[in-house]
Design a protein around this motif. Structure first.
Motif, short mmCIF file in Angstrom:
data_model
loop_
_atom_site.label_atom_id
_atom_site.label_comp_id
_atom_site.label_asym_id
_atom_site.label_seq_id
_atom_site.Cartn_x
_atom_site.Cartn_y
_atom_site.Cartn_z
N GLN A 11 0.84 -1.19 0.00
CA GLN A 11 0.00 0.00 0.00
C GLN A 11 0.88 1.24 0.00
N LYS B 122 -3.08 5.43 -1.72
CA LYS B 122 -3.58 4.42 -2.65
C LYS B 122 -4.17 3.23 -1.89
N GLU B 123 -4.95 2.45 -2.61
CA GLU B 123 -5.55 1.26 -2.01
C GLU B 123 -4.50 0.15 -1.87
N ARG B 124 -4.77 -0.73 -0.92
CA ARG B 124 -3.89 -1.88 -0.75
C ARG B 124 -4.05 -2.81 -1.95
N GLU B 125 -2.94 -3.22 -2.53
CA GLU B 125 -3.01 -4.05 -3.72
C GLU B 125 -2.26 -5.37 -3.54
N TYR C 124 -7.96 -8.30 -0.92
CA TYR C 124 -7.41 -8.20 0.43
C TYR C 124 -8.46 -8.54 1.49
#
Length: 124
Positions: free
Chosen positions: A39, A43-46, A108
């Motif tokens: 992350q 930004k979003e966790r990817e 996730y």
């Protein structure tokens, strides 16, 4: 309960390498899937990569395929993420996670347990 502790983060120049480790303890199971996510700020966790505990079958995101390698050491209850040819876009907090359902999803929300994260910074 499963406890996950990451280590190995740091600062590296673009094109360099790092190896992250994730030590698992507690009620671990051979049916689990272990994953790495990252992350970046804002930004979003990817999803980055995952591996099945029993057979060691890996899955990678497109952005890291060919550069990162996930592996596990059953005897040490540890999962590794070897990161080569790092790019500045790889700067993020990297998290280890366990999917107790064994679904293999890259979402996730599927993962039940998380480590505290380890920071990776890639300079250009």
């Amino acid at each position: 309960q499963v406890q996950l502790v990451e280590s190995g983060g740091g600062l590296v120049q673009a094109g360099g390498s790092l190896r992250l480790s994730c030590a698992a303890s507690g009620r671990t199971s051979s049916s689990y899937i272990m994953g790495w996510f990252r992350q970046a700020p804002g930004k979003e966790r990817e999803f980055v990569a995952s591996i099945t505990w029993t057979f060691g079958m890996p899955t990678y995101s497109r952005s890291v395929s060919g550069r990162f390698t996930i592996s596990r050491d059953k005897a040490k209850n540890t999962v590794y993420l070897q990161m080569n040819l790092l790019k500045p876009a790889g700067t993020a907090a990297y998290y280890c996670a366990a999917d107790t359902s064994g679904s293999g999803s890259t979402r996730y929300s599927t993962y039940d347990y998380w480590g505290q994260g380890t920071q990776v910074a890639v300079s250009s």
